[in-house]
Design an enzyme around this catalytic site. Sequence first.
Site, mmCIF file in Angstrom:
data_model
loop_
_atom_site.group_PDB
_atom_site.id
_atom_site.type_symbol
_atom_site.label_atom_id
_atom_site.label_comp_id
_atom_site.label_asym_id
_atom_site.label_seq_id
_atom_site.Cartn_x
_atom_site.Cartn_y
_atom_site.Cartn_z
ATOM 1 N N HIS A 61 0.960 -0.831 0.081
ATOM 2 C CA HIS A 61 0.216 0.138 0.333
ATOM 3 C C HIS A 61 1.348 0.885 0.327
ATOM 4 C CE1 HIS A 61 0.707 -0.858 4.459
ATOM 5 N NE2 HIS A 61 0.268 0.673 4.677
ATOM 6 N N HIS A 63 0.868 3.582 2.054
ATOM 7 C CA HIS A 63 1.872 4.842 2.694
ATOM 8 C C HIS A 63 3.360 4.526 3.325
ATOM 9 C CE1 HIS A 63 -1.958 3.578 6.404
ATOM 10 N NE2 HIS A 63 -2.137 5.021 5.866
ATOM 11 N N ASP A 65 5.624 4.444 4.934
ATOM 12 C CA ASP A 65 6.456 3.629 6.103
ATOM 13 C C ASP A 65 6.854 2.347 4.858
ATOM 14 O OD1 ASP A 65 3.323 3.391 6.779
ATOM 15 O OD2 ASP A 65 4.449 2.154 7.789
ATOM 16 N N HIS A 66 5.988 2.704 3.913
ATOM 17 C CA HIS A 66 6.319 0.887 2.856
ATOM 18 C C HIS A 66 6.415 1.344 1.533
ATOM 19 C CE1 HIS A 66 3.746 -1.532 5.687
ATOM 20 N NE2 HIS A 66 3.946 -0.633 6.117
ATOM 21 N N HIS A 139 -7.540 -1.921 6.769
ATOM 22 C CA HIS A 139 -6.723 -0.901 7.342
ATOM 23 C C HIS A 139 -6.955 0.872 7.092
ATOM 24 C CE1 HIS A 139 -2.545 1.079 8.180
ATOM 25 N NE2 HIS A 139 -2.019 1.017 6.759
HETATM 26 ZN ZN LIG Z 1 2.760 0.497 8.189
HETATM 27 ZN ZN LIG Z 2 -0.121 1.509 6.616
#
Ligand SMILES: [Zn+2]
Ligand SMILES: [Zn+2]
Length: 249
Positions: A61, A63, A65-66, A139
């Site tokens: 996804h 976000h 942090d990914h 999520h």
């Molecule tokens: Zn995450």
């Molecule tokens: Zn996330």
Amino acid sequence: MKLHFLGTGVGIPQAGRVQSGLLVEPDYSRHFLFDCGAGVLQRLFESGHSPLDIDAIVISHLHLDHVADVLPLLKSRWLCGKTTCRIIGPEGTQEWFDKMFDVYPYLQGHFDLAITEINPDIELDLGWNCKLSCAPGIHSIPSLGYRLEGEGNSLVYSADTEPCESIMELTREADVLVHECSFPLNFEVTNHTTPDMLAPFLKNIDVEKLYLTHLYPHMQGHEEEALEFLRKEFTGEVEIATDLLEIEI
Ligand SMILES: [Zn+2]
Ligand SMILES: [Zn+2]
């Protein structure tokens, strides 16, 4: 199949854990990188790999942090002379790249990316006898969990999600489940996982090993409690992943 946990942390910095990244070598010569948050490019190097080794980046996804190190990874490949890359991600991945390249005009025209937007109706043949399928998680934005089938072994990576039936269905008879466990036992949360939220979903899956990842700093000091709890509820092995942990399945 070899797994390198490159990043097992989240958006809040903490000692020893960078953001999300899981490097999978299905046949010890091909390399698929699941997620690429901030710090993962450095961990890739520390794990003994080159940015040029990556055959495909698989995004769960969008976000930060990914995906925060996706462009730095591509840039590092460009600096080393490689401009092609296979990218697989959820709906919106192509648009995300288009917008990123709008922000960084100096990168425009330098990459030859093969971007595939995957969905649960698709099973992708990655070549080299590897198949990739996915299922939606629960999520705050659309997020996909992935199943990678190699020759005789299989891995499921939940990415960010509450424990849910769709991911567990994807997990059936896999060798390893890498599931997020963001917060400790009895922590009140949605869109992420705690050990007590996960336990009921583990009853009916036939998986040998469970690795917990995506730990918030809130988990510090609660690791053993989480393992003790889950080991009572789950018949397979349970471990907490750490950055640069390598396992063979
Ligand atoms: Zn995450
Ligand atoms: Zn996330």
